[in-house]
Design a protein around this motif. Structure first.
Motif, mmCIF file in Angstrom:
data_model
loop_
_atom_site.group_PDB
_atom_site.id
_atom_site.type_symbol
_atom_site.label_atom_id
_atom_site.label_comp_id
_atom_site.label_asym_id
_atom_site.label_seq_id
_atom_site.Cartn_x
_atom_site.Cartn_y
_atom_site.Cartn_z
ATOM 1 N N MET A 1 8.650 -75.989 0.802
ATOM 2 C CA MET A 1 8.186 -74.675 0.418
ATOM 3 C C MET A 1 9.183 -73.635 0.942
ATOM 4 N N ALA A 2 9.708 -72.805 0.066
ATOM 5 C CA ALA A 2 10.705 -71.796 0.442
ATOM 6 C C ALA A 2 10.015 -70.527 0.938
ATOM 7 N N PHE A 3 10.442 -70.100 2.108
ATOM 8 C CA PHE A 3 9.913 -68.867 2.687
ATOM 9 C C PHE A 3 10.976 -67.785 2.633
ATOM 10 N N ARG A 4 10.518 -66.554 2.562
ATOM 11 C CA ARG A 4 11.418 -65.417 2.726
ATOM 12 C C ARG A 4 10.816 -64.514 3.803
ATOM 13 N N VAL A 5 11.671 -63.825 4.524
ATOM 14 C CA VAL A 5 11.222 -62.959 5.608
ATOM 15 C C VAL A 5 10.602 -61.701 5.020
ATOM 16 N N LEU A 6 9.345 -61.447 5.395
ATOM 17 C CA LEU A 6 8.630 -60.258 4.945
ATOM 18 C C LEU A 6 8.632 -59.160 6.005
ATOM 19 N N TYR A 7 8.719 -59.579 7.272
ATOM 20 C CA TYR A 7 8.751 -58.630 8.385
ATOM 21 C C TYR A 7 9.473 -59.294 9.549
ATOM 22 N N GLU A 8 10.261 -58.502 10.252
ATOM 23 C CA GLU A 8 10.961 -58.994 11.432
ATOM 24 C C GLU A 8 10.997 -57.886 12.475
ATOM 25 N N ALA A 9 10.607 -58.201 13.694
ATOM 26 C CA ALA A 9 10.569 -57.198 14.765
ATOM 27 C C ALA A 9 11.980 -56.769 15.126
ATOM 28 N N GLY A 10 12.123 -55.515 15.362
ATOM 29 C CA GLY A 10 13.392 -54.961 15.801
ATOM 30 C C GLY A 10 13.113 -53.877 16.813
ATOM 31 N N TYR A 11 14.151 -53.446 17.466
ATOM 32 C CA TYR A 11 13.980 -52.397 18.469
ATOM 33 C C TYR A 11 15.121 -51.415 18.350
ATOM 34 N N ILE A 12 14.792 -50.159 18.223
ATOM 35 C CA ILE A 12 15.772 -49.085 18.239
ATOM 36 C C ILE A 12 15.345 -48.139 19.352
ATOM 37 N N PHE A 13 16.214 -47.965 20.327
ATOM 38 C CA PHE A 13 15.873 -47.098 21.450
ATOM 39 C C PHE A 13 15.702 -45.669 20.965
ATOM 40 N N GLY A 99 0.116 -71.290 7.781
ATOM 41 C CA GLY A 99 -1.076 -71.647 7.029
ATOM 42 C C GLY A 99 -1.522 -70.518 6.124
ATOM 43 N N TYR A 100 -2.752 -70.649 5.651
ATOM 44 C CA TYR A 100 -3.313 -69.652 4.747
ATOM 45 C C TYR A 100 -4.013 -68.532 5.520
ATOM 46 N N VAL A 101 -3.871 -67.312 5.019
ATOM 47 C CA VAL A 101 -4.591 -66.172 5.577
ATOM 48 C C VAL A 101 -6.069 -66.360 5.248
ATOM 49 N N GLU A 102 -6.904 -66.237 6.278
ATOM 50 C CA GLU A 102 -8.356 -66.378 6.120
ATOM 51 C C GLU A 102 -9.045 -65.213 6.806
ATOM 52 N N ASN A 103 -10.279 -64.961 6.401
ATOM 53 C CA ASN A 103 -11.104 -63.905 7.011
ATOM 54 C C ASN A 103 -10.405 -62.546 7.014
ATOM 55 N N VAL A 119 -4.975 -67.057 10.847
ATOM 56 C CA VAL A 119 -4.176 -68.140 10.280
ATOM 57 C C VAL A 119 -4.430 -69.320 11.203
ATOM 58 N N GLY A 120 -5.099 -70.337 10.667
ATOM 59 C CA GLY A 120 -5.516 -71.450 11.514
ATOM 60 C C GLY A 120 -6.497 -70.935 12.554
ATOM 61 N N GLU A 121 -6.211 -71.209 13.793
ATOM 62 C CA GLU A 121 -7.076 -70.788 14.900
ATOM 63 C C GLU A 121 -6.610 -69.489 15.561
ATOM 64 N N VAL A 122 -5.587 -68.866 15.005
ATOM 65 C CA VAL A 122 -4.987 -67.683 15.635
ATOM 66 C C VAL A 122 -5.471 -66.419 14.922
ATOM 67 N N HIS A 123 -5.955 -65.463 15.701
ATOM 68 C CA HIS A 123 -6.486 -64.205 15.175
ATOM 69 C C HIS A 123 -5.463 -63.086 15.369
ATOM 70 N N PHE A 124 -5.332 -62.231 14.356
ATOM 71 C CA PHE A 124 -4.437 -61.080 14.420
ATOM 72 C C PHE A 124 -5.215 -59.834 14.026
ATOM 73 N N ALA A 125 -4.949 -58.726 14.706
ATOM 74 C CA ALA A 125 -5.580 -57.441 14.383
ATOM 75 C C ALA A 125 -4.568 -56.337 14.682
ATOM 76 N N TYR A 126 -4.538 -55.333 13.813
ATOM 77 C CA TYR A 126 -3.586 -54.226 13.956
ATOM 78 C C TYR A 126 -4.083 -53.053 13.123
ATOM 79 N N GLY A 149 -5.927 -66.415 1.285
ATOM 80 C CA GLY A 149 -5.239 -67.361 0.417
ATOM 81 C C GLY A 149 -3.725 -67.235 0.417
ATOM 82 N N GLN A 150 -3.191 -66.196 1.020
ATOM 83 C CA GLN A 150 -1.737 -66.023 1.090
ATOM 84 C C GLN A 150 -1.179 -67.017 2.107
#
Length: 173
Positions: A1-13, A99-103, A119-126, A149-150
């Motif tokens: 399965m081919a992935f492309r980067v949708l977001y990558e953390a960066g830092y600019i002072f 994995g798939y985005v759920e909830n 995603v799986g057992e890991v929860h994200f909130a923002y 489903g994403q």
């Protein structure tokens, strides 16, 4: 399965923090500069007006310095936290879940609640409105997490109990 980067953390002072610190130093030095510039006002023999003026200027300068510190210190902590997270990401010191985005619980366009998903057992909130380091753009404002489903691969760092998992990389199809 081919992935492309949708977001990558960066830092600019953010160099604006230095300008605030310079202003604070000048603010603290104001009474000393004034004392050198107007010695007759400060050293007038028992001139109550001169002494009161200098005390007022010192008090005014001290209160201003306190306000500037109250503004500057949180910015310094945020800058440091962002730097540490971006550094950890760049050094490969982060966890990955795939994995798939759920909830998926989206944030409304004009709402002020967290957007969250699992995603799986890991929860994200923002949220766009509660600034946090790492990924925090809600779907309603152009975010890359679209809904259940994403299929994604997410790199994250567990920051603390309050901020939880900070997303440092999102890959998708």
């Amino acid at each position: 399965m081919a992935f492309r980067v949708l977001y990558e953390a960066g830092y600019i002072f953010d160099s604006s923090i230095w300008s605030v610190l310079v202003i604070m130093l000048l603010w603290c030095a104001f009474p000393v500069i004034l004392k050198k510039a107007l010695p007759e006002m400060v050293h007038a023999p028992k001139d109550k007006t001169g002494n009161i003026n200098m005390r007022f200027i010192g008090l005014f300068s001290g209160i201003g310095t306190a306000f500037i510190l109250l503004y500057t210190v949180p910015i310094c902590f945020r800058e440091y936290r962002e730097y540490k997270i971006a550094s950890a990401y760049q050094e490969g010191d982060y966890l990955t879940v795939e994995g798939y985005v759920e909830n998926f619980d989206p944030m409304p366009f004009n709402g002020h609640k967290n957007e969250s998903f699992d995603v799986g057992e890991v929860h994200f909130a923002y949220s766009d409105y509660n600034y946090s380091p790492g990924y925090h753009r809600a779907r309603s404002h152009g975010g890359v997490i679209r809904g259940d489903g994403q299929y994604v691969r997410i790199g994250y760092i567990y920051l603390n109990r309050i901020q939880g998992n900070v997303i440092v990389r999102i890959e998708g199809q």
